[in-house]
Design a protein around this motif. Structure first.
Motif, PDB file in Angstrom:
ATOM      1  N   LEU A 182      38.761 -13.968 -52.770  1.00 57.98           N
ATOM      2  CA  LEU A 182      37.329 -13.898 -53.055  1.00 57.98           C
ATOM      3  C   LEU A 182      36.579 -13.914 -51.717  1.00 57.98           C
ATOM      4  CD1 LEU A 182      35.111 -13.829 -55.226  1.00 57.98           C
ATOM      5  CD2 LEU A 182      35.068 -16.322 -55.137  1.00 57.98           C
ATOM      6  N   ASN A 183      36.472 -12.765 -51.104  1.00 59.99           N
ATOM      7  CA  ASN A 183      35.889 -12.665 -49.760  1.00 59.99           C
ATOM      8  C   ASN A 183      34.428 -12.228 -49.850  1.00 59.99           C
ATOM      9  OD1 ASN A 183      36.531 -10.126 -50.664  1.00 59.99           O
ATOM     10  ND2 ASN A 183      37.442  -9.413 -48.756  1.00 59.99           N
ATOM     11  N   ASP A 184      33.591 -13.119 -50.388  1.00 56.94           N
ATOM     12  CA  ASP A 184      32.188 -12.782 -50.631  1.00 56.94           C
ATOM     13  C   ASP A 184      31.231 -13.427 -49.640  1.00 56.94           C
ATOM     14  OD1 ASP A 184      32.500 -15.381 -51.496  1.00 56.94           O
ATOM     15  OD2 ASP A 184      31.372 -15.120 -53.358  1.00 56.94           O
ATOM     16  N   GLY A 185      31.753 -14.073 -48.585  1.00 63.35           N
ATOM     17  CA  GLY A 185      30.890 -14.630 -47.555  1.00 63.35           C
ATOM     18  C   GLY A 185      30.236 -15.938 -47.921  1.00 63.35           C
ATOM     19  N   ARG A 186      30.778 -16.666 -48.903  1.00 55.70           N
ATOM     20  CA  ARG A 186      30.144 -17.912 -49.342  1.00 55.70           C
ATOM     21  C   ARG A 186      30.915 -19.156 -48.925  1.00 55.70           C
ATOM     22  NH1 ARG A 186      29.207 -18.921 -55.051  1.00 55.70           N
ATOM     23  NH2 ARG A 186      30.983 -17.562 -55.495  1.00 55.70           N
ATOM     24  N   SER A 187      31.875 -19.039 -48.003  1.00 57.58           N
ATOM     25  CA  SER A 187      32.566 -20.234 -47.544  1.00 57.58           C
ATOM     26  C   SER A 187      31.601 -21.113 -46.765  1.00 57.58           C
ATOM     27  CB  SER A 187      33.746 -19.858 -46.653  1.00 57.58           C
ATOM     28  OG  SER A 187      33.299 -19.293 -45.433  1.00 57.58           O
ATOM     29  N   ALA A 188      31.934 -22.396 -46.679  1.00 57.39           N
ATOM     30  CA  ALA A 188      31.103 -23.306 -45.893  1.00 57.39           C
ATOM     31  C   ALA A 188      31.068 -22.855 -44.434  1.00 57.39           C
ATOM     32  CB  ALA A 188      31.633 -24.730 -46.007  1.00 57.39           C
ATOM     33  N   MET A 189      32.210 -22.380 -43.913  1.00 62.04           N
ATOM     34  CA  MET A 189      32.255 -21.935 -42.528  1.00 62.04           C
ATOM     35  C   MET A 189      31.299 -20.777 -42.300  1.00 62.04           C
ATOM     36  SD  MET A 189      35.492 -20.594 -40.231  1.00 62.04           S
ATOM     37  CE  MET A 189      36.520 -22.009 -40.622  1.00 62.04           C
ATOM     38  N   ALA A 190      31.320 -19.770 -43.197  1.00 63.95           N
ATOM     39  CA  ALA A 190      30.432 -18.619 -43.039  1.00 63.95           C
ATOM     40  C   ALA A 190      28.972 -19.050 -43.114  1.00 63.95           C
ATOM     41  CB  ALA A 190      30.741 -17.571 -44.098  1.00 63.95           C
ATOM     42  N   LEU A 191      28.653 -19.942 -44.042  1.00 66.18           N
ATOM     43  CA  LEU A 191      27.281 -20.434 -44.165  1.00 66.18           C
ATOM     44  C   LEU A 191      26.845 -21.166 -42.903  1.00 66.18           C
ATOM     45  CD1 LEU A 191      24.700 -21.016 -45.732  1.00 66.18           C
ATOM     46  CD2 LEU A 191      25.877 -22.907 -46.872  1.00 66.18           C
ATOM     47  N   LEU A 192      27.718 -22.004 -42.363  1.00 62.20           N
ATOM     48  CA  LEU A 192      27.390 -22.754 -41.152  1.00 62.20           C
ATOM     49  C   LEU A 192      27.268 -21.825 -39.942  1.00 62.20           C
ATOM     50  CD1 LEU A 192      29.694 -25.824 -41.798  1.00 62.20           C
ATOM     51  CD2 LEU A 192      27.193 -25.835 -41.810  1.00 62.20           C
ATOM     52  N   TYR A 193      28.100 -20.804 -39.861  1.00 62.16           N
ATOM     53  CA  TYR A 193      27.987 -19.842 -38.764  1.00 62.16           C
ATOM     54  C   TYR A 193      26.636 -19.126 -38.817  1.00 62.16           C
ATOM     55  CZ  TYR A 193      32.907 -20.162 -37.241  1.00 62.16           C
ATOM     56  OH  TYR A 193      34.111 -20.583 -36.728  1.00 62.16           O
ATOM     57  N   ASN A 194      26.204 -18.742 -40.015  1.00 59.35           N
ATOM     58  CA  ASN A 194      24.885 -18.121 -40.156  1.00 59.35           C
ATOM     59  C   ASN A 194      23.791 -19.051 -39.640  1.00 59.35           C
ATOM     60  OD1 ASN A 194      25.713 -15.672 -41.302  1.00 59.35           O
ATOM     61  ND2 ASN A 194      25.650 -16.484 -43.380  1.00 59.35           N
ATOM     62  N   ARG A 195      23.882 -20.324 -40.005  1.00 65.94           N
ATOM     63  CA  ARG A 195      22.874 -21.281 -39.560  1.00 65.94           C
ATOM     64  C   ARG A 195      22.907 -21.461 -38.047  1.00 65.94           C
ATOM     65  NH1 ARG A 195      23.518 -26.215 -43.976  1.00 65.94           N
ATOM     66  NH2 ARG A 195      22.448 -25.193 -45.725  1.00 65.94           N
ATOM     67  N   LEU A 196      24.106 -21.492 -37.475  1.00 65.41           N
ATOM     68  CA  LEU A 196      24.216 -21.641 -36.025  1.00 65.41           C
ATOM     69  C   LEU A 196      23.561 -20.464 -35.304  1.00 65.41           C
ATOM     70  CD1 LEU A 196      27.856 -22.973 -35.576  1.00 65.41           C
ATOM     71  CD2 LEU A 196      25.762 -24.150 -34.884  1.00 65.41           C
ATOM     72  N   ILE A 197      23.786 -19.263 -35.776  1.00 69.35           N
ATOM     73  CA  ILE A 197      23.191 -18.082 -35.158  1.00 69.35           C
ATOM     74  C   ILE A 197      21.670 -18.190 -35.177  1.00 69.35           C
ATOM     75  CG2 ILE A 197      22.880 -15.585 -35.393  1.00 69.35           C
ATOM     76  CD1 ILE A 197      25.820 -15.546 -36.481  1.00 69.35           C
ATOM     77  N   ASP A 198      21.120 -18.633 -36.301  1.00 71.41           N
ATOM     78  CA  ASP A 198      19.662 -18.751 -36.422  1.00 71.41           C
ATOM     79  C   ASP A 198      19.092 -19.877 -35.568  1.00 71.41           C
ATOM     80  OD1 ASP A 198      19.333 -16.623 -38.125  1.00 71.41           O
ATOM     81  OD2 ASP A 198      19.403 -17.818 -39.955  1.00 71.41           O
ATOM     82  N   THR A 199      19.770 -21.021 -35.554  1.00 72.17           N
ATOM     83  CA  THR A 199      19.192 -22.198 -34.895  1.00 72.17           C
ATOM     84  C   THR A 199      19.434 -22.216 -33.392  1.00 72.17           C
ATOM     85  OG1 THR A 199      21.171 -23.514 -35.378  1.00 72.17           O
ATOM     86  CG2 THR A 199      19.366 -23.621 -36.972  1.00 72.17           C
ATOM     87  N   THR A 200      20.519 -21.619 -32.931  1.00 75.31           N
ATOM     88  CA  THR A 200      20.845 -21.664 -31.500  1.00 75.31           C
ATOM     89  C   THR A 200      20.458 -20.390 -30.753  1.00 75.31           C
ATOM     90  OG1 THR A 200      23.090 -20.766 -31.754  1.00 75.31           O
ATOM     91  CG2 THR A 200      22.813 -23.162 -32.001  1.00 75.31           C
ATOM     92  N   GLY A 201      20.265 -19.293 -31.475  1.00 76.67           N
ATOM     93  CA  GLY A 201      19.997 -18.031 -30.810  1.00 76.67           C
ATOM     94  C   GLY A 201      21.226 -17.427 -30.156  1.00 76.67           C
ATOM     95  N   VAL A 202      22.400 -17.871 -30.572  1.00 71.10           N
ATOM     96  CA  VAL A 202      23.672 -17.367 -30.016  1.00 71.10           C
ATOM     97  C   VAL A 202      24.334 -16.471 -31.059  1.00 71.10           C
ATOM     98  CG1 VAL A 202      25.952 -17.987 -29.150  1.00 71.10           C
ATOM     99  CG2 VAL A 202      23.967 -19.409 -28.576  1.00 71.10           C
ATOM    100  N   GLN A 203      24.569 -15.218 -30.699  1.00 79.71           N
ATOM    101  CA  GLN A 203      25.228 -14.294 -31.615  1.00 79.71           C
ATOM    102  C   GLN A 203      26.739 -14.543 -31.619  1.00 79.71           C
ATOM    103  OE1 GLN A 203      23.846 -11.915 -33.817  1.00 79.71           O
ATOM    104  NE2 GLN A 203      25.939 -12.154 -34.552  1.00 79.71           N
ATOM    105  N   ILE A 204      27.326 -14.580 -32.804  1.00 77.16           N
ATOM    106  CA  ILE A 204      28.770 -14.742 -32.968  1.00 77.16           C
ATOM    107  C   ILE A 204      29.366 -13.405 -33.372  1.00 77.16           C
ATOM    108  CG2 ILE A 204      30.601 -15.964 -34.197  1.00 77.16           C
ATOM    109  CD1 ILE A 204      28.561 -18.229 -34.695  1.00 77.16           C
ATOM    110  N   VAL A 205      30.414 -12.986 -32.666  1.00 79.51           N
ATOM    111  CA  VAL A 205      31.103 -11.719 -32.931  1.00 79.51           C
ATOM    112  C   VAL A 205      32.520 -12.055 -33.392  1.00 79.51           C
ATOM    113  CG1 VAL A 205      31.839  -9.521 -31.961  1.00 79.51           C
ATOM    114  CG2 VAL A 205      29.724 -10.594 -31.146  1.00 79.51           C
ATOM    115  N   ILE A 206      32.963 -11.450 -34.515  1.00 85.25           N
ATOM    116  CA  ILE A 206      34.203 -11.880 -35.154  1.00 85.25           C
ATOM    117  C   ILE A 206      35.076 -10.681 -35.512  1.00 85.25           C
ATOM    118  CG2 ILE A 206      35.186 -13.235 -37.047  1.00 85.25           C
ATOM    119  CD1 ILE A 206      32.571 -14.693 -37.331  1.00 85.25           C
ATOM    120  N   ALA A 207      36.374 -10.829 -35.298  1.00 83.83           N
ATOM    121  CA  ALA A 207      37.338  -9.797 -35.684  1.00 83.83           C
ATOM    122  C   ALA A 207      37.353  -9.641 -37.201  1.00 83.83           C
ATOM    123  CB  ALA A 207      38.727 -10.169 -35.181  1.00 83.83           C
ATOM    124  N   ALA A 208      37.399  -8.378 -37.665  1.00 78.48           N
ATOM    125  CA  ALA A 208      37.340  -8.093 -39.097  1.00 78.48           C
ATOM    126  C   ALA A 208      38.629  -8.459 -39.829  1.00 78.48           C
ATOM    127  CB  ALA A 208      37.028  -6.612 -39.323  1.00 78.48           C
ATOM    128  N   GLY A 209      39.763  -8.524 -39.109  1.00 79.08           N
ATOM    129  CA  GLY A 209      41.033  -8.851 -39.746  1.00 79.08           C
ATOM    130  C   GLY A 209      42.019  -7.713 -39.632  1.00 79.08           C
TER     131      GLY A 209
END
Length: 890
Positions: free
Chosen positions: A444-471
């Motif tokens: 179920l790869n719908d982007g709703r894991s806690a990690m994905a949610l927290l990464y989104n928040r980090l990008i918004d709050t810190t102004g740091v873009q995260i780049v991730i391998a697709a797999g």
């Protein structure tokens, strides 16, 4: 992960702390739980479950192991009775959630109110109570994620013989060397346009930018990672995100030394374990830890002593094994004096750095940041190396600095370390952009894991873009990995050129630019847009000199110590991260403030779309540095003049998959995706169906704005209006028609563009799978040709109640190395073993333990199955005929 026996909340907390303080790190090999394979995962799901079926199956396995008092291979103790949970909580409710967790008996080990993150050790019996807390939005279970080996010839023992044969044959590429120019196919940064960009703008080389590398650690001694183009130190810090408070890290990360709770005093003392008498500085407040260390080549450093002075954080390590700390250098964390120490045996010498932390209320642990995997150093080289092979060959951003955050080791990565480490990296170390080349492949790869949610928040709050391998899960629809699923992360697929196939592999391809067969495809389960872009996915780059170099045998050349050829989206992501660093460097030098959202828009709006590659493999296309910089330059001028930025547009579309009932809004997502079987909501070949796709403009002026709709990569399957008018906050339905003329997956990118702005405001995937229905007593078949280094995909619909699915491959040319592999309806591999997907080719080492011509899949999940046919890079003929057939039994 695991649980302790609990009689009361107070006992539970005390026991968890005692475990962390008392256990010595062992070589535990605890397998992660597999998801149910009988279809139960889908049937037991709920769209409102904050935990999810994968994590519930993990907890169930850990609990079974605890109840059986099992000691997994290599473990020093039986599995205990608690699990480490990572929780994303409601904004502004961290304190209240922490209090509720403590009252339930959980041991809270970390809170980060700025992003609503809590980590806690929770007894099994209390997991559901924790999940049910109103302030908790999403929960992940700490687990060990296995590292994918990105070396091409991993596990093979005949590399030297094959290399000699290739060299003898004479038809092989030249080896890279100090004479290799920066514009080269070995590390093809030129394919993003960055080499010419840096030639035209010599100072836009990453200077002024710091890149975070979340990985297996970066070699602090590699010469190509020593200095920037301006002569500054490149590696400004190296730390670890693992934590002995996390049970997975306590058991798997052997670099942590848990120190005695009993104080020891110099000048001599016997350690509390009674192992030896030690000589030490004449201090009374000292703590010691003693255990053996294992170097990357397997050699042992027995009874290695680590001494710590809490009053000032001083560390001594008995590197020479004489039980005397007074002849050792006093060590501090790398950031203070850039100290590097070494562990040595007769066969290997390995550098390390140190850090210390408190564990529980009164205990301490010291980490010897010892790197036993090459992956992180290779990734770092792609982003920012300067002077590879002592020549002109560079990584993307040779002027950039680096911070290494080690979250992984030879046994894998804990998901807690990937979460904790990312929080620390983006909030404490001054980085501007982060690369993560690690992930997992949930069904179920719908982007709703806690990690994905927290990464989104980090990008918004810190102004740091995260780049991730697709797999690297392969060319099956919906194989995109997590946390690349995070909406605001840049998910990168792996492209490859004909020039790189030859230079790095000694293999001739029949195309100029394409996608690697291993690169994971979109869309997300909810139709979401991932991968977002592509970048080159193979490179010869830096690796630790104490690890074995690994060229590809068929090139016929060797590589010096400290260099290896690796492949994967792991290599594509740092290409994109380094390219982003170039843009940020240029922007800083021109006084342009670039937010992560504006950086993404620049990259996404200007990516180079490849018309020969399907949409779900490439997203918006290849990262194009000069085009993205042109966008940012114009955008900066417009913003300075007060011109409004592009408005935000959301997409809501129908989704039909075997798991779509588990989506946040069941059967609805952010892109059109239909992978259901005909008769169960899916489309037949030749059937035309119209879908309602809803667009909503959520910012800007209230009056209607015209938007242009464009279909990129459309093979004729989809039609949509050319324009739509969008009023602010008014959902507007667009009719999209899909009429697949042939069997297989059909996809396109729907771009939603306000022609008056620079940006392409939004992109959405359109994807439908038209499958051939299978019935007992009949045989499905397909035949054709597949070119070397390329794939062909077919889809069949397996009905419920099927006992077996049998597939046969025939019609091959002599010596052809052509295979198939299967993906089940959940978008994950249907093969039962690694051999079935990695080495299962005819005429290639007898299939390497797998039958390459016929396989049966017992109790196959009902729904649409995909068969991917691929011709290996070493197959003799460029074009390879095949005949594939399948049948079912009920």
């Amino acid at each position: 992960m695991f649980r302790f026996r609990t009689a009361s909340p107070r006992t539970a907390r005390r026991t968890a702390a005692a475990l962390v303080a008392a256990l010595a790190v062992g070589g535990l090999s605890l397998p992660a739980a597999a998801a149910p394979t009988d279809g139960s995962e889908a049937s037991q799901s709920s769209p409102h479950d904050k935990l999810g079926n994968h994590d519930r199956s993990l907890i169930a396995q850990y609990k079974r192991q605890y109840l059986a008092r099992s000691v997994p291979a290599g473990a020093r103790k039986a599995v205990p009775d608690f699990v480490t949970l990572m929780l994303a909580v409601k904004d502004g409710r961290t304190e209240e959630a922490e209090k509720a967790l403590t009252e339930l008996g959980a041991q809270v080990t970390r809170t980060d109110p700025g992003i609503g993150y809590i980590k806690a050790n929770v007894p099994f019996a209390d997991v559901d109570k924790v999940v049910a807390l109103d302030d908790v939005l999403r929960v992940d279970v700490d687990e060990l994620l296995k590292l994918e080996d990105t070396r091409v010839d991993s596990g093979r023992t005949d590399v030297a013989a094959r290399a000699a044969a290739a060299k003898e044959a004479g038809n092989h590429p030249a080896a890279p060397s100090g004479a290799t120019p920066d514009d080269n196919p070995y590390m093809p940064t030129n394919e993003t346009g960055s080499v010419d960009f840096k030639k035209k703008n010599p100072t836009y080389d990453g200077r002024g930018v710091t890149i975070g590398i979340m990985d297996t650690g970066v070699d602090p001694t590699h010469p190509a990672l020593a200095t920037t183009t301006t002569g500054e130190r490149k590696l400004v810090d190296t730390v670890t995100g693992t934590d002995p408070n996390n049970f997975i890290d306590l058991l798997f990360d052997s670099t942590w030394y848990l120190l005695s709770s009993t104080k020891v005093s110099g000048p001599t003392f016997t350690d509390p374990g009674g192992r030896a008498t030690w000589t030490a500085p004449a201090d009374s407040d000292l703590r010691i830890g003693v255990k053996s260390a294992t170097l990357p080549n397997g050699s042992k450093v027995p009874d290695l002593g680590v001494l710590y002075r809490p009053s000032d954080g001083a560390v001594w390590v008995d590197t020479n094994g004489n039980h005397d700390f007074t002849d050792e250098e006093l060590l501090r964390p790398f950031t203070e004096n850039h100290q590097i120490a070494y562990l040595s045996t007769s066969s290997q010498r390995v550098p390390f750095t140190i850090q210390a932390k408190k564990v529980g209320s009164s205990n301490f642990a010291v980490n010897l940041n010892l790197i036993n995997e090459a992956h992180g150093t290779h990734v770092a080289g792609i982003t920012a190396a300067r002077g590879l092979l002592d020549g002109a060959m560079n990584g993307q951003a040779p002027g950039a600095k680096l911070v290494s955050m080690r979250a992984c080791h030879a046994l894998g990565c804990s998901s807690a370390a990937l979460t904790d480490g990312m929080v620390d990296l983006t909030t404490k170390y001054g980085v501007d952009v982060v690369n993560l080349s690690i992930g997992s492949s949930p069904a179920l790869n719908d982007g709703r894991s806690a990690m994905a949610l927290l990464y989104n928040r980090l990008i918004d709050t810190t102004g740091v873009q995260i780049v991730i391998a697709a797999g690297n899960s392969g060319t099956g629809t919906n194989t995109i990995g997590d946390p690349a699923l995070a909406d605001k992360a840049v998910a990168v697929g792996a492209s490859v050129s004909k020039a790189t196939w030859w230079a790095d592999y000694g293999s001739e391809a029949g195309f100029d630019k394409g996608i690697f067969p291993f690169s994971s495809l979109g869309p997300r389960e909810d139709g979401g847009f991932a991968p977002g872009i592509t970048a080159p996915g193979a490179a010869i780059s830096s690796t630790p000199g104490w690890l074995v170099s690994a060229p590809v045998a068929e090139t016929g050349y060797t590589l010096p110590d400290g260099y290896t050829m690796m492949q994967g989206t792991s290599m594509a992501a740092p290409q994109a991260t380094g390219a982003a660093a170039l843009l940020l460097s240029a922007a800083k030098q021109n006084g342009i403030d670039v937010t992560p959202a504006e950086l993404r828009r620049a990259v996404y709006s200007t990516a180079d779309y490849n018309d020969t590659v399907e949409a779900i493999a490439q997203g918006r296309g290849q990262f194009d540095v000069p085009a993205a910089w042109k966008y940012l330059t114009k955008a900066g001028k417009e913003i300075a003049k007060g011109v409004a930025r592009a408005d935000d547009v959301t997409v809501s579309a129908p989704v039909c998959t075997v798991l779509s009932g588990q989506l946040a809004t069941p059967n609805t997502g952010s892109g059109l995706f239909n992978s259901c079987a005909p008769g169960s909501g899916g489309q037949k070949v030749g059937e035309s169906r119209t879908y309602e796709v809803t667009l909503t403009r959520t910012s800007g002026r209230d009056d209607a704005r015209p938007y242009k709709l464009v279909l990129q990569g459309n093979d004729g399957t989809f039609t949509a209006p050319e324009f739509v008018a969008l009023e602010k906050n008014v959902p507007t339905v667009v009719q999209v028609t899909a009429a697949p003329a042939t069997q297989g997956t059909h996809s396109a990118v729907l771009t939603i563009d306000d022609p008056s702005t620079l940006a392409v405001e939004q992109s959405a995937y359109l994807a439908v799978e038209a499958a051939a229905p299978m019935t007992p007593g009949t045989t499905w078949s397909a035949e054709g040709t597949v070119s070397r280094n390329e794939t062909v995909r077919y889809t069949v619909a397996v009905p419920a109640g099927t006992k077996s699915l049998t597939v046969n491959l025939s019609g091959l040319a002599d010596d052809s190395q052509t295979r198939w592999w299967a993906f089940n309806p959940e978008g994950v591999s249907g093969e039962s073993s690694a051999a079935g997907t990695i080495y299962c080719y005819p005429n290639y080492y007898d299939g390497y333990g797998c039958n390459p011509l016929t396989r049966t899949y017992n109790s196959p999940k009902p729904g649409v199955w995909e068969f991917v046919v691929e011709a290996r890079r070493t197959t003799p003929e460029l074009r390879n005929p095949f005949h594939l057939e399948a049948s079912i039994a009920q």
